[in-house]
Structure formats: structure tokens, C-alpha cells
Write a protein that holds these residues in place. Structure first.
Motif, PDB file in Angstrom:
ATOM      1  N   GLY A   1       0.871  -1.102   0.023  1.00  0.00           N
ATOM      2  CA  GLY A   1       0.023   0.324   0.163  1.00  0.00           C
ATOM      3  C   GLY A   1       1.046   1.032   0.062  1.00  0.00           C
ATOM      4  O   GLY A   1       0.151   2.351   0.246  1.00  0.00           O
TER       5      GLY A   1
ATOM      6  N   GLY B   1       3.434   4.524  -1.599  1.00  0.00           N
ATOM      7  CA  GLY B   1       3.700   5.079  -2.596  1.00  0.00           C
ATOM      8  C   GLY B   1       3.849   6.210  -2.752  1.00  0.00           C
ATOM      9  O   GLY B   1       4.608   6.971  -1.349  1.00  0.00           O
TER      10      GLY B   1
ATOM     11  N   SER C   1      -4.539  11.164   1.170  1.00  0.00           N
ATOM     12  CA  SER C   1      -4.363   9.846   1.883  1.00  0.00           C
ATOM     13  C   SER C   1      -3.638   8.553   1.347  1.00  0.00           C
ATOM     14  O   SER C   1      -3.374   8.279   0.474  1.00  0.00           O
ATOM     15  N   LEU C   2      -3.234   7.802   1.949  1.00  0.00           N
ATOM     16  CA  LEU C   2      -2.828   6.494   1.306  1.00  0.00           C
ATOM     17  C   LEU C   2      -3.090   5.482   2.630  1.00  0.00           C
ATOM     18  O   LEU C   2      -3.837   5.852   3.888  1.00  0.00           O
ATOM     19  N   ARG C   3      -3.718   4.386   2.864  1.00  0.00           N
ATOM     20  CA  ARG C   3      -3.694   2.772   3.638  1.00  0.00           C
ATOM     21  C   ARG C   3      -2.750   2.130   3.311  1.00  0.00           C
ATOM     22  O   ARG C   3      -2.944   1.103   2.102  1.00  0.00           O
TER      23      ARG C   3
ATOM     24  N   VAL D   1       6.535   5.075   1.822  1.00  0.00           N
ATOM     25  CA  VAL D   1       5.853   5.986   1.158  1.00  0.00           C
ATOM     26  C   VAL D   1       6.258   7.292   1.311  1.00  0.00           C
ATOM     27  O   VAL D   1       7.783   7.982   2.196  1.00  0.00           O
TER      28      VAL D   1
ATOM     29  N   VAL E   1       2.129   9.989  -2.555  1.00  0.00           N
ATOM     30  CA  VAL E   1       1.327  10.843  -2.742  1.00  0.00           C
ATOM     31  C   VAL E   1       2.052  12.131  -2.217  1.00  0.00           C
ATOM     32  O   VAL E   1       2.386  12.353  -1.523  1.00  0.00           O
TER      33      VAL E   1
ATOM     34  N   GLN F   1      -4.003   3.391   8.085  1.00  0.00           N
ATOM     35  CA  GLN F   1      -5.018   4.468   7.444  1.00  0.00           C
ATOM     36  C   GLN F   1      -4.096   6.088   7.626  1.00  0.00           C
ATOM     37  O   GLN F   1      -4.173   6.657   8.953  1.00  0.00           O
TER      38      GLN F   1
END
Length: 122
Positions: free
Chosen positions: A8, A10, A17-19, A118, A12, A82
Motif C-alpha cells: 500500500g 507509494g 491519504s494512503l492506506r 511512503v 502521494v 489509514q
């Protein structure tokens, strides 16, 4: 033995947002407290969030409180993170970990995933 696989991560934009997900192997997943940690480049790995085996208790680092939410689905052997309102300073490799003791310190976690990157662009 517990094996953990994160996914999940990546790239951004700030404010997005990312989860993250962490899938665990093994039949005793609900016995383990789960934690999320992160390590930014050039810094030590740091606690982000944790959750008890039942999912009934959670706690967070001050830096993410109110923006991140940890949860778990014991029927799927998966824990989630989240992440909302992301900031550039959230950029790091995120790791999930499993342990039998409710604690924020790395040493109390027995099993670790490989990490997921992330990156938050400002």
C-alpha cells in the motif's frame, strides 16, 4: 512463527491519504499485538501506532495522532494503517510488527515485515 507482508505504500501529495496493509501468516494472529513503525532516511526507526490483539485498544505517536488510524481484521489476518492529511515529514519506510507484549518499543516485537516506502511530496 509469523510472517508479515506490507503493501500500500507509494507516492502521494501532501494532504493526501494512503492506506497501508500488513498481511500475516499463521493461525494465532489475534494473539499478537500489532504495531506500525517508520524509518526516515538518516533517522532511527520510530513508533507510529499499535493495536491490541482484539483490536480494542490503540495508541499513537503524538506526531500522527488525529491523522492516522490503526485497525485490524482478525478474520483476514490483516492490520491496516489509514494515513490522512499526509505531510512531507511522514516520508519513510513503514514497517509492521507483531509482538505478544503491549508496548511501543521495538524490542518487544518479535516479527517484522520487510517495509513499504511512503513518499509524500510537498
Amino acid at each position: 512463527q509469523v510472517q508479515l507482508v506490507e503493501s500500500g505504500g507509494g507516492l502521494v501529495q501532501a494532504g493526501g491519504s494512503l492506506r497501508l496493509s500488513c498481511a500475516a501468516s499463521g493461525r494465532t494472529f489475534s494473539s499478537y499485538g500489532m504495531g506500525w513503525f517508520r524509518q526516515a532516511r538518516g533517522k532511527e526507526r520510530a513508533f507510529v501506532a499499535r493495536i491490541t490483539g482484539s483490536g480494542g485498544l490503540q495508541s499513537y505517536a503524538d506526531s500522527v495522532k488525529g491523522r492516522f488510524t490503526i485497525s485490524r481484521d482478525n478474520t483476514k489476518n490483516t492490520v491496516y494503517l489509514q494515513m490522512n492529511s499526509l505531510k512531507a515529514e511522514d516520508t519513510a519506510v513503514y514497517y509492521c510488527a507483531a509482538g505478544l507484549v503491549w508496548d511501543t518499543r521495538e524490542s518487544f516485537y518479535d516479527y517484522w515485515g520487510q517495509g513499504t516506502q511512503v513518499t509524500v511530496s510537498s
